[in-house]
Design a protein around this motif. Structure first.
Motif, PDB file in Angstrom:
ATOM      1  N   UNK A 102      54.653  -5.238  60.584  1.00  0.00           N
ATOM      2  CA  UNK A 102      53.921  -6.065  59.626  1.00  0.00           C
ATOM      3  C   UNK A 102      54.721  -6.150  58.328  1.00  0.00           C
ATOM      4  N   UNK A 103      54.392  -7.155  57.520  1.00  0.00           N
ATOM      5  CA  UNK A 103      55.076  -7.323  56.245  1.00  0.00           C
ATOM      6  C   UNK A 103      54.891  -6.093  55.361  1.00  0.00           C
ATOM      7  N   UNK A 104      53.683  -5.550  55.358  1.00  0.00           N
ATOM      8  CA  UNK A 104      53.397  -4.378  54.534  1.00  0.00           C
ATOM      9  C   UNK A 104      54.246  -3.182  54.969  1.00  0.00           C
ATOM     10  N   UNK A 105      54.348  -2.972  56.285  1.00  0.00           N
ATOM     11  CA  UNK A 105      55.082  -1.807  56.785  1.00  0.00           C
ATOM     12  C   UNK A 105      56.574  -1.924  56.510  1.00  0.00           C
ATOM     13  N   UNK A 106      57.140  -3.111  56.733  1.00  0.00           N
ATOM     14  CA  UNK A 106      58.566  -3.317  56.480  1.00  0.00           C
ATOM     15  C   UNK A 106      58.866  -3.098  55.002  1.00  0.00           C
ATOM     16  N   UNK A 150      47.941   0.228  62.255  1.00  0.00           N
ATOM     17  CA  UNK A 150      47.937   0.122  60.795  1.00  0.00           C
ATOM     18  C   UNK A 150      48.058   1.513  60.180  1.00  0.00           C
ATOM     19  N   UNK A 151      48.644   1.556  58.999  1.00  0.00           N
ATOM     20  CA  UNK A 151      48.780   2.814  58.277  1.00  0.00           C
ATOM     21  C   UNK A 151      47.708   2.958  57.220  1.00  0.00           C
ATOM     22  N   UNK A 152      47.457   4.195  56.797  1.00  0.00           N
ATOM     23  CA  UNK A 152      46.494   4.428  55.731  1.00  0.00           C
ATOM     24  C   UNK A 152      46.934   3.665  54.484  1.00  0.00           C
ATOM     25  N   UNK A 153      46.009   2.925  53.870  1.00  0.00           N
ATOM     26  CA  UNK A 153      46.325   2.160  52.681  1.00  0.00           C
ATOM     27  C   UNK A 153      46.898   0.786  52.951  1.00  0.00           C
ATOM     28  N   UNK A 154      47.049   0.417  54.214  1.00  0.00           N
ATOM     29  CA  UNK A 154      47.590  -0.902  54.548  1.00  0.00           C
ATOM     30  C   UNK A 154      46.475  -1.951  54.497  1.00  0.00           C
ATOM     31  N   UNK A 155      46.726  -3.131  53.899  1.00  0.00           N
ATOM     32  CA  UNK A 155      45.696  -4.172  53.839  1.00  0.00           C
ATOM     33  C   UNK A 155      45.303  -4.643  55.232  1.00  0.00           C
ATOM     34  N   UNK A 171      45.116   5.933  59.098  1.00  0.00           N
ATOM     35  CA  UNK A 171      45.954   5.260  60.094  1.00  0.00           C
ATOM     36  C   UNK A 171      45.230   5.187  61.431  1.00  0.00           C
ATOM     37  N   UNK A 172      45.560   4.169  62.199  1.00  0.00           N
ATOM     38  CA  UNK A 172      44.950   4.041  63.515  1.00  0.00           C
ATOM     39  C   UNK A 172      45.262   2.711  64.162  1.00  0.00           C
ATOM     40  N   UNK A 173      44.529   2.406  65.222  1.00  0.00           N
ATOM     41  CA  UNK A 173      44.713   1.181  65.997  1.00  0.00           C
ATOM     42  C   UNK A 173      43.509   0.267  65.817  1.00  0.00           C
ATOM     43  N   UNK A 174      43.763  -1.005  65.559  1.00  0.00           N
ATOM     44  CA  UNK A 174      42.683  -1.982  65.418  1.00  0.00           C
ATOM     45  C   UNK A 174      42.114  -2.274  66.807  1.00  0.00           C
TER      46      UNK A 174
END
Length: 290
Positions: free
Chosen positions: A74-78, A250-255, A207-210
């Protein structure tokens, strides 16, 4: 068709037809020998197993100052891996919310004016990377796009406070005032509601899976559900826009969404934590108070 004695004319015609077909097949067989030989050679090669993915997706080297998007990124992770603000990276690449990326595409990760090996150019001549012809969409559209020119809401850059409980590290999904508290046994209050501004970013509490992204569950509006482990889920309801899809990590704090309107008016987030499928008080898991 079954052979019947006494019908000589029909039998002779059938025999003639079979002989003609046999000769035609033999003649065609000689002509097809080279083709069959090549086909056998190809099949012999492929019997060794499928070609590796890399041999079918040769996209060339990555230019300096760019990143090749991998499946699931994702854009946030990169951006966070490189210590960058994802809003800035989105601006450099002309990406608008919900910040959809495509596996295999090039993403600029340095400002255009400081790109290694590049000459300074006027903004109208800045190169914009385009996705390669064969792409796999990482994110599907969820809601209508934000109108061009609207500045995306900012996310606090300071590290979020966390509370360790249930083997997980929880943080607030939204910074705001608690409008409605949890009440055990009341189906209308199985979570808390936090005040927010329209379009403000809703963050993953851990963090987790959607495992759900949609509006099919009555009473929750646009909803995100994240599975953190075999015991815990968290839910984020009444969003204006969903930024992740089912299956995303997704990571903790990720939109994961944008704040929408709550039932009865006002803007904010409905937030739940469930343990083994049963709602628990989120305030017992979140750090301190807002």
């Amino acid at each position: 068709m079954r052979f019947q004695p006494g019908r000589t004319g029909s039998n002779q015609a059938l025999c003639s037809c079979r002989i003609g077909l046999g000769l035609t097949a033999r003649l065609q067989g000689w002509r097809l020998l080279p083709v069959l030989a090549v086909s056998a050679l190809i099949l012999g090669c492929t019997s060794l197993g499928p070609a590796p993915v890399e041999s079918r997706e040769r996209l060339g080297p990555v230019p300096p100052g760019y990143h090749r998007v991998l499946r699931g990124e994702t854009l946030y992770r990169i951006s966070s891996r490189r210590g960058l603000d994802y809003h800035e990276v989105a601006r450099w690449n002309g990406i608008k919310p919900p910040y959809r990326l495509y596996a295999g595409s090039l993403l600029r990760i340095v400002p255009p004016a400081t790109q290694p090996g590049a000459k300074r150019k006027s903004p109208s001549h800045q190169p914009t990377p385009r996705p390669a012809e064969t792409r796999v969409a990482e994110e599907r559209p969820t809601q209508s796009r934000r109108s061009v020119g609207t500045k995306p809401p900012q996310v606090a850059k300071k590290p979020a406070r966390v509370a360790v409980k249930g083997g997980l590290r929880w943080s607030w999904p939204l910074r705001g005032r608690v409008l409605q508290s949890f009440r055990r046994g009341d189906r209308t209050r199985e979570g808390i509601r936090i005040s927010g501004k329209p379009g403000e970013m809703v963050l993953a509490a851990e963090s987790g899976k959607v495992v759900y992204s949609g509006s099919g569950l009555k009473g929750y509006g646009n909803l995100i559900i994240i599975k953190h482990n075999n015991k815990y889920l968290s839910a984020y309801g009444f969003n204006r826009r969903l930024l992740v899809k089912e299956g995303d990590q997704v990571g903790r704090g990720e939109p994961v969404a944008e704040v929408g309107q709550l039932p009865g008016g006002g803007y904010g987030l409905h937030f739940e934590i469930r343990k083994n499928g049963k709602p628990v008080n989120p305030l017992s898991y979140l750090p301190g108070s807002t």
